[in-house]
Design a protein around this motif. Structure first.
Motif, PDB file in Angstrom:
ATOM      1  N   GLN A 278       8.667   1.633   5.361  1.00  0.00           N
ATOM      2  CA  GLN A 278       8.175  -0.035   5.231  1.00  0.00           C
ATOM      3  C   GLN A 278       6.789   0.118   5.497  1.00  0.00           C
ATOM      4  OE1 GLN A 278      10.795  -2.786   6.833  1.00  0.00           O
ATOM      5  NE2 GLN A 278      12.097  -1.067   7.358  1.00  0.00           N
ATOM      6  N   PHE A 279       5.767   0.854   4.929  1.00  0.00           N
ATOM      7  CA  PHE A 279       4.504   1.152   5.066  1.00  0.00           C
ATOM      8  C   PHE A 279       3.493   0.621   3.870  1.00  0.00           C
ATOM      9  CE2 PHE A 279       5.637   5.579   4.365  1.00  0.00           C
ATOM     10  CZ  PHE A 279       4.642   5.877   3.395  1.00  0.00           C
ATOM     11  N   THR A 280       2.283   0.208   3.946  1.00  0.00           N
ATOM     12  CA  THR A 280       1.504  -0.057   3.051  1.00  0.00           C
ATOM     13  C   THR A 280      -0.140   0.528   3.587  1.00  0.00           C
ATOM     14  OG1 THR A 280       2.443  -2.061   2.326  1.00  0.00           O
ATOM     15  CG2 THR A 280       0.090  -1.878   1.874  1.00  0.00           C
ATOM     16  N   LEU A 281      -0.499   1.131   2.640  1.00  0.00           N
ATOM     17  CA  LEU A 281      -1.951   1.898   2.811  1.00  0.00           C
ATOM     18  C   LEU A 281      -3.165   1.214   1.814  1.00  0.00           C
ATOM     19  CD1 LEU A 281      -1.099   5.673   2.805  1.00  0.00           C
ATOM     20  CD2 LEU A 281      -1.156   4.151   4.728  1.00  0.00           C
ATOM     21  N   THR A 282      -3.910   0.720   2.377  1.00  0.00           N
ATOM     22  CA  THR A 282      -5.233  -0.054   1.492  1.00  0.00           C
ATOM     23  C   THR A 282      -6.263   1.141   1.420  1.00  0.00           C
ATOM     24  OG1 THR A 282      -4.305  -2.037   2.348  1.00  0.00           O
ATOM     25  CG2 THR A 282      -6.568  -1.781   1.649  1.00  0.00           C
ATOM     26  N   PHE A 283      -6.735   1.345   0.390  1.00  0.00           N
ATOM     27  CA  PHE A 283      -7.903   2.413  -0.015  1.00  0.00           C
ATOM     28  C   PHE A 283      -9.115   1.258  -0.519  1.00  0.00           C
ATOM     29  CE2 PHE A 283      -3.858   4.684  -0.183  1.00  0.00           C
ATOM     30  CZ  PHE A 283      -4.478   6.068  -0.187  1.00  0.00           C
ATOM     31  N   LYS A 284     -10.118   1.905  -0.098  1.00  0.00           N
ATOM     32  CA  LYS A 284     -11.359   1.562  -0.556  1.00  0.00           C
ATOM     33  C   LYS A 284     -12.552   2.664  -0.664  1.00  0.00           C
ATOM     34  CE  LYS A 284     -15.535  -1.662   0.138  1.00  0.00           C
ATOM     35  NZ  LYS A 284     -15.959  -2.652   1.197  1.00  0.00           N
ATOM     36  N   GLU A 285     -12.792   2.874  -2.231  1.00  0.00           N
ATOM     37  CA  GLU A 285     -13.711   4.089  -2.437  1.00  0.00           C
ATOM     38  C   GLU A 285     -13.077   5.155  -2.085  1.00  0.00           C
ATOM     39  OE1 GLU A 285     -17.735   3.062  -1.024  1.00  0.00           O
ATOM     40  OE2 GLU A 285     -17.996   1.636  -2.475  1.00  0.00           O
ATOM     41  N   GLY A 286     -11.844   5.292  -2.083  1.00  0.00           N
ATOM     42  CA  GLY A 286     -11.070   6.636  -1.866  1.00  0.00           C
ATOM     43  C   GLY A 286     -10.323   6.698  -0.311  1.00  0.00           C
ATOM     44  N   GLN A 287     -11.017   6.100   0.584  1.00  0.00           N
ATOM     45  CA  GLN A 287     -10.572   6.100   1.936  1.00  0.00           C
ATOM     46  C   GLN A 287      -9.516   5.119   2.254  1.00  0.00           C
ATOM     47  OE1 GLN A 287     -13.933   6.055   4.555  1.00  0.00           O
ATOM     48  NE2 GLN A 287     -12.769   6.744   6.401  1.00  0.00           N
ATOM     49  N   ILE A 288      -8.922   5.547   3.007  1.00  0.00           N
ATOM     50  CA  ILE A 288      -7.740   4.586   3.703  1.00  0.00           C
ATOM     51  C   ILE A 288      -8.335   3.832   4.694  1.00  0.00           C
ATOM     52  CG2 ILE A 288      -5.522   4.378   4.946  1.00  0.00           C
ATOM     53  CD1 ILE A 288      -4.597   7.096   3.678  1.00  0.00           C
ATOM     54  N   VAL A 289      -8.468   2.482   4.534  1.00  0.00           N
ATOM     55  CA  VAL A 289      -9.170   1.711   5.360  1.00  0.00           C
ATOM     56  C   VAL A 289      -8.170   0.867   6.237  1.00  0.00           C
ATOM     57  CG1 VAL A 289     -11.226   1.618   4.121  1.00  0.00           C
ATOM     58  CG2 VAL A 289      -9.499  -0.138   3.612  1.00  0.00           C
ATOM     59  N   ASN A 290      -6.914   0.669   5.957  1.00  0.00           N
ATOM     60  CA  ASN A 290      -5.800   0.055   6.670  1.00  0.00           C
ATOM     61  C   ASN A 290      -4.639   0.577   6.339  1.00  0.00           C
ATOM     62  OD1 ASN A 290      -5.176  -2.386   8.308  1.00  0.00           O
ATOM     63  ND2 ASN A 290      -4.362  -3.291   6.621  1.00  0.00           N
ATOM     64  N   VAL A 291      -3.782   0.412   7.706  1.00  0.00           N
ATOM     65  CA  VAL A 291      -2.510   1.084   7.748  1.00  0.00           C
ATOM     66  C   VAL A 291      -1.679   0.081   8.280  1.00  0.00           C
ATOM     67  CG1 VAL A 291      -0.952   2.958   8.454  1.00  0.00           C
ATOM     68  CG2 VAL A 291      -3.385   3.860   7.929  1.00  0.00           C
TER      69      VAL A 291
END
Length: 409
Positions: A278-291
């Motif tokens: 039950q996880f969500t990963l947020t990416f910005k310009e390739g990088q995971i910025v939030n977990v």
């Protein structure tokens, strides 16, 4: 067909199709205790196919658990140099490695996440050259699975305990196509079908893919000269092998800096004897910025922060929702199976073979081309019957790839 006959056919498949042992080749088998009957059949088949030497490295879950519980902290900052040398020797001999999985998905539940991730990083760094040979298909390698009681208990808790192992055995036999009269021939045809799909995708030369589904809206850029591949590869000597059995995917490499949006998992991630879900990963310009994770938040954060490349994507793979493993409705709690039931991403290292000439590039050339490097390579499942995927061409034209979880072309 008796269980022993099925085991013999499975062992033959592992040797002839999985690692595809060649005359005079060295084979290393990594296997847990409890799989002796099957491993002995594999060893016999390997020698019959002309292997020069078959080495079996056994490991035991109880010993592994005890080590993580009781060893001093400094033990997790060390990987034996003799074992590094053994892996390097396998590469130098152009050998093959067969990994047999039967792991309890909850083996390290409750163990400090620091211990788990520290040793994973140390091992990855120590075996960098070996994993490099794997990622560039220098040597043949294959992963397959056999049941263990604890794994079967996890997958089929609703069944009587005495029925669970048999059910998991029969399910695995089906996923690797043993029900066919000639499984070796059936695998050849299966791979040909996957390769036709991969070739069609390569020829489209998309610059981006756009994924949309419940909890997911993400765009993934693709590097120039990217290639879509299947689970079938050829080693540096030209011998074919299949890295994962079963396999239902076609996959390629994303551009390291070209991933933007958010993505949610649709199946649990089994990592080093722990479940992350039950996880969500947020990416910005390739990088995971939030977990964000409901289960295993701390462990997932540490995986993502393991090194400079572990917060970027290294692989994207397409698997239709109506594929055989997905249609079974079974949740395996094992990435080997669950990734072949679902579209998936992998954080961390890439397969350089997914770019034209990538296996011959040096580290700097790969970085310039947008390829990611890391000691981590962890697949997580994102596909569902609700997922739509569009391919975007360089001129902005959009073409449907998936609709409602299945191929749209």
């Amino acid at each position: 067909m008796s269980h022993d006959t099925q085991l013999n056919r499975y062992a033959e498949l592992a040797v002839k199709v999985g690692v595809n042992v060649q005359q005079g080749q060295y084979l290393w088998i990594s296997a847990p205790v409890g799989t002796e009957n099957f491993v002995r059949k594999v060893v016999r088949n390997a020698y019959e196919e002309g292997a020069s030497n078959v080495h079996v490295q056994w490991h035991d879950e109880v010993v592994t658990r005890t080590h993580y519980e009781r060893a001093p902290e400094e033990a997790f900052n060390h990987f034996p140099s003799w074992l590094v040398q053994a892996h390097d020797d396998l590469v130098e001999k152009n050998g093959a490695i067969l990994q047999i999985e039967a792991e309890d998905p909850d083996l390290l539940k409750g163990i400090s996440s620091d211990r788990v991730t520290t040793f994973a990083k140390v091992k990855g760094e120590a075996l960098d050259a070996f994993y490099g040979a794997i990622e560039t298909d220098r040597i043949s390698w294959s992963i397959l699975a056999v049941p263990s009681q604890k794994w079967a208990d996890k997958v089929f808790p609703e069944l009587p305990e005495e029925s669970r192992m048999k059910k998991l055995w029969n399910t695995i036999f089906k996923t690797v196509r043993l029900e066919h009269e000639d499984p070796v021939a059936e695998w050849k045809q299966h791979i040909e079908r996957l390769q036709a799909r991969a070739l069609a995708l390569t020829e489209k030369k998309f610059t981006k893919l756009h994924y949309r589904g419940p909890g997911t809206d993400i765009t993934v850029a693709l590097p120039e000269d990217h290639i879509w591949l299947t689970g079938s590869s050829k080693n540096q000597a030209g011998a074919a092998f299949i890295a994962n059995m079963p396999t239902e995917e076609v996959y390629t490499v994303p551009h390291r800096l070209g991933v933007d949006g958010y993505v949610s998992n649709t199946k649990p991630l089994a990592y080093q004897g722990n479940i992350i879900d039950q996880f969500t990963l947020t990416f910005k310009e390739g990088q995971i910025v939030n977990v964000k994770a409901e289960v295993g938040q701390e462990l997932l954060e540490k995986i993502v922060a393991m090194d400079d490349g572990s917060c970027y994507l290294g692989e994207i793979a397409l698997v239709p929702h109506e594929s055989p493993i997905s249609s079974s409705g079974i949740l395996f709690f094992n990435t080997l199976f669950d990734e072949n039931a679902s579209n998936h991403f992998a954080i961390g290292s890439c397969y350089p073979t997914c770019v034209k000439g990538g296996d011959e590039m040096n580290d700097l050339e790969r970085e310039v081309h947008g390829l990611n490097d890391s000691v981590v390579h962890e697949d997580f499942m994102i596909g569902s019957a609700e997922m739509d995927i569009d391919g975007i061409h360089e001129n902005g034209t959009v073409e449907p790839i998936f609709r409602k979880g299945n191929w749209a072309f």
